[in-house]
Design a protein around this motif. Sequence first.
Motif, PDB file in Angstrom:
ATOM      1  N   PHE A 614       0.792  -1.223   0.000  1.00  0.00           N
ATOM      2  CA  PHE A 614       0.000   0.000   0.000  1.00  0.00           C
ATOM      3  C   PHE A 614       0.825   1.274   0.000  1.00  0.00           C
ATOM      4  O   PHE A 614       0.287   2.365  -0.118  1.00  0.00           O
ATOM      5  N   GLY A 615       2.154   1.117   0.159  1.00  0.00           N
ATOM      6  CA  GLY A 615       3.026   2.286   0.224  1.00  0.00           C
ATOM      7  C   GLY A 615       2.738   3.289  -0.895  1.00  0.00           C
ATOM      8  O   GLY A 615       2.548   4.475  -0.654  1.00  0.00           O
ATOM      9  N   GLU A 616       2.651   2.758  -2.106  1.00  0.00           N
ATOM     10  CA  GLU A 616       2.478   3.609  -3.288  1.00  0.00           C
ATOM     11  C   GLU A 616       1.180   4.403  -3.305  1.00  0.00           C
ATOM     12  O   GLU A 616       1.075   5.394  -4.008  1.00  0.00           O
ATOM     13  N   ILE A 617       0.162   3.900  -2.614  1.00  0.00           N
ATOM     14  CA  ILE A 617      -1.138   4.571  -2.746  1.00  0.00           C
ATOM     15  C   ILE A 617      -1.533   5.302  -1.462  1.00  0.00           C
ATOM     16  O   ILE A 617      -2.672   5.698  -1.276  1.00  0.00           O
ATOM     17  N   MET A 618      -0.549   5.492  -0.584  1.00  0.00           N
ATOM     18  CA  MET A 618      -0.854   6.081   0.711  1.00  0.00           C
ATOM     19  C   MET A 618      -1.498   7.469   0.594  1.00  0.00           C
ATOM     20  O   MET A 618      -2.400   7.810   1.337  1.00  0.00           O
ATOM     21  N   ASP A 619      -1.028   8.255  -0.380  1.00  0.00           N
ATOM     22  CA  ASP A 619      -1.601   9.594  -0.546  1.00  0.00           C
ATOM     23  C   ASP A 619      -3.093   9.525  -0.843  1.00  0.00           C
ATOM     24  O   ASP A 619      -3.847  10.424  -0.493  1.00  0.00           O
ATOM     25  N   TYR A 620      -3.483   8.484  -1.524  1.00  0.00           N
ATOM     26  CA  TYR A 620      -4.907   8.339  -1.833  1.00  0.00           C
ATOM     27  C   TYR A 620      -5.665   7.814  -0.613  1.00  0.00           C
ATOM     28  O   TYR A 620      -6.750   8.273  -0.297  1.00  0.00           O
ATOM     29  N   ILE A 621      -5.065   6.840   0.070  1.00  0.00           N
ATOM     30  CA  ILE A 621      -5.748   6.204   1.205  1.00  0.00           C
ATOM     31  C   ILE A 621      -6.162   7.239   2.253  1.00  0.00           C
ATOM     32  O   ILE A 621      -7.277   7.197   2.776  1.00  0.00           O
ATOM     33  N   VAL A 622      -5.273   8.189   2.522  1.00  0.00           N
ATOM     34  CA  VAL A 622      -5.592   9.154   3.585  1.00  0.00           C
ATOM     35  C   VAL A 622      -6.815  10.009   3.230  1.00  0.00           C
ATOM     36  O   VAL A 622      -7.500  10.519   4.104  1.00  0.00           O
ATOM     37  N   GLU A 623      -7.087  10.124   1.938  1.00  0.00           N
ATOM     38  CA  GLU A 623      -8.253  10.922   1.506  1.00  0.00           C
ATOM     39  C   GLU A 623      -9.587  10.257   1.856  1.00  0.00           C
ATOM     40  O   GLU A 623     -10.644  10.871   1.722  1.00  0.00           O
ATOM     41  N   MET A 624      -9.544   8.995   2.245  1.00  0.00           N
ATOM     42  CA  MET A 624     -10.809   8.284   2.468  1.00  0.00           C
ATOM     43  C   MET A 624     -11.525   8.745   3.735  1.00  0.00           C
ATOM     44  O   MET A 624     -12.694   8.463   3.936  1.00  0.00           O
ATOM     45  N   ASP A 625     -10.804   9.436   4.600  1.00  0.00           N
ATOM     46  CA  ASP A 625     -11.411  10.037   5.790  1.00  0.00           C
ATOM     47  C   ASP A 625     -12.085   9.038   6.742  1.00  0.00           C
ATOM     48  O   ASP A 625     -13.123   9.317   7.328  1.00  0.00           O
ATOM     49  N   PHE A 626     -11.482   7.869   6.884  1.00  0.00           N
ATOM     50  CA  PHE A 626     -11.955   6.918   7.905  1.00  0.00           C
ATOM     51  C   PHE A 626     -11.387   7.349   9.252  1.00  0.00           C
ATOM     52  O   PHE A 626     -10.521   8.238   9.307  1.00  0.00           O
TER      53      PHE A 626
END
Length: 720
Positions: A614-626
Amino acid sequence: MKTYAYGFPRLGKQREFKKLIEGYWNGKVTEEELRQGIRNLDETRKSTYTRHVSSYPQGEMTLYDHMLDTALLYGVYRAETLEDYFRLCRGKEALEMTKWFNTNYHYLVPDFEGKKPEFSIQTPVWDRHEGIEENAYLIAPFTFLKLSKGLKREYFGDALKELTALTISYIREKGFKSVHLDDPALVMELTDEEWNWVKEAYAQFSDLNMPVNLFTYYDSVDRLSLLFELPFAGIGVDLVHDRGENLKQLGSIRTNKVLFAGVVDGRNVWRNNVLKTAELVKKLSEKFNVVVTNAAPLFHLPVSLEGATLPSELLEKVAFAEEKLKEINLIAKAVSGDESEGREWISGIDLSFGLNEKVKERVGALSSEDFERKVPYQERKKLQQEVLRLPLFPTTTIGSFPQTEEVRRVRLLYRKGNLDADSYEIFIKGEIAKAIEIQEELGLDVFVHGEFERTDMVEFFAEKLEGIATTGNGWVISYGTRCYRPPIIYGDVERKEPMTVKEIAFAQSLTDKPVKGMLTGPVTIIAWSFVREDIPTKEVAYQIALAIKDEIKDYEDAGIKIVQIDEPAIREKAPIKKRYWNEYFDWAIKSFRLCCSSAKPETQIHTHMCYSEFGEIMDYIVEMDFDVISIEASRSKGDIIEAFEKVNFDRQIGLGVWDIHSPYVPSVEEMREIVERALKVIPKENFWINPDCGLKTRRWEEVIPALKNLVNLAKELRNE
Ligand code: MET
Ligand SMILES: [Zn+2]
């Protein structure tokens, strides 16, 4: 008009592949029976090809996975016996497994461990090329190396050259008369350096005096013209998943090579409009020497529609692997002027099927507010803590508990109609009650109900939602002998009534500890299903998200305080080419946010991810606002922690401390190591303690001691 096909499923109509191999593992099938059974299966596959197309590759069969077979052929690993072979597939010494491109098939990853690779041809224990002359199937050197790990960049160019030379000598030695080279990694976004390596290495094929055809698929090739300059007889291109890019490039390519035009989808079940496709093929034929073929291997589809339990309106709109072969044939016929069968084939295609205006309107009316939680995270965090009063290092599990023999047997009885709904409900409640009791005894902080009623985390929701059909026996291999049945999202998706509330509320009624409501997220439902293509995927995602949003509302009314929305497929569904990532993550993230936007601020929203890096997509993951994420980490070691540090992660996180993929029970100390590494980066107030993933494939004998250790670890940490 010539036709060709490749990648037909090896599974067999009755899942013979699975039964033979698992039978061998269990000692019920002898080695001889296994070999003979697999050979028979291959023969059946070949006769299926023969019925529909003029040519196909030989030697596609494997006992587990192609990448492993290729690694064995080139001497990267040694296996003298079948036992050795399967040791590389499963158990403690198994190779790592990862997703094959953006599909749900997992391959075994050869590992060069940073060393300079050395190759030598070895006769594998399963010799796929035994007795084969024509059109031998091989994974191309570039794809093999590109999908391996631990191969340093400095060695790549030479390794590719060497491996290509070795492949050529193997082809000669075996006396093949023609070769099928599978090279899907050529559709990745490659650097100039990589293209040069490919060019130099593959130039060696000019030494061979035989037709070698190179196949690409899953997307467009960024430098298609370069492939046509290489010494191959034919090039296979994907004209279905290429966003028009391959076709555009073909416009300026002049060649006398064969163009294997991939025009029949290998990844989705919708019937091909064979007459329209024939028009495209006719056009291409004006310029190229065209062979009609599939775009992407067919093993992503169930074997055959024969015996599928689909609603009849749907039956005439879809095609599984065998029917895709038929489509290839019908296209060729139509090109040659015989359109009658083709016309009949497409007569049931009907785009007004499965539509639901009410859902469409609801999606149409969404505004930016529908994608926002009303209260920012830091405030939510306080409100949630007031309600939940969780200790430091809260402990939890990911959702499922062991699906014992008995659970599966009773569920099957019920599904087959041999057990009435009331008795089944009593049974499931009993299992839930046992699971709650065990969690009380273990002293976990946040409970789950155990998911005993679910066959599969996607199929379960597919059965509950309108607009999605399940296939009964539409099995597809996800790795090794493991199969799943992707549902078909055939129309607009709507929730008719609560899907999971009864079980979760019952679990909550048995304890004072919070029980997590357990849901599968829109991206994962989409990724592991066949999705209708004339409705934009984004819209389908929002429709599913609305269903989940309504479910969360019902949870809140039933007194549930924590909800987990699993999105294990979020990484895998990302397009192969990164230039399309923003577009994908935009709807993927928004669909998650839509699920949660009307949840109360004090409802704690968790998500769970696994199976990928998931390292590569971390910038996107944080946008999910969980509020909380639980993520697989015990196999990817420290990498993921670094990634969290880089994005200044401010949410709560549970890094998996127990690799649930093996029966091994980790000690407190082993789990502690993972936590200590992470605590250098993540504040302890934000840290949860949990396993890597759900426990449904584990046995209670492993689950109880491992969870005991996990709880003890949390207790020790709290006292430090
Ligand atoms: C592949 S992710 C699985 C999550 C699911 N809640 C489970 O525990 O089984
Ligand atoms: Zn998981």
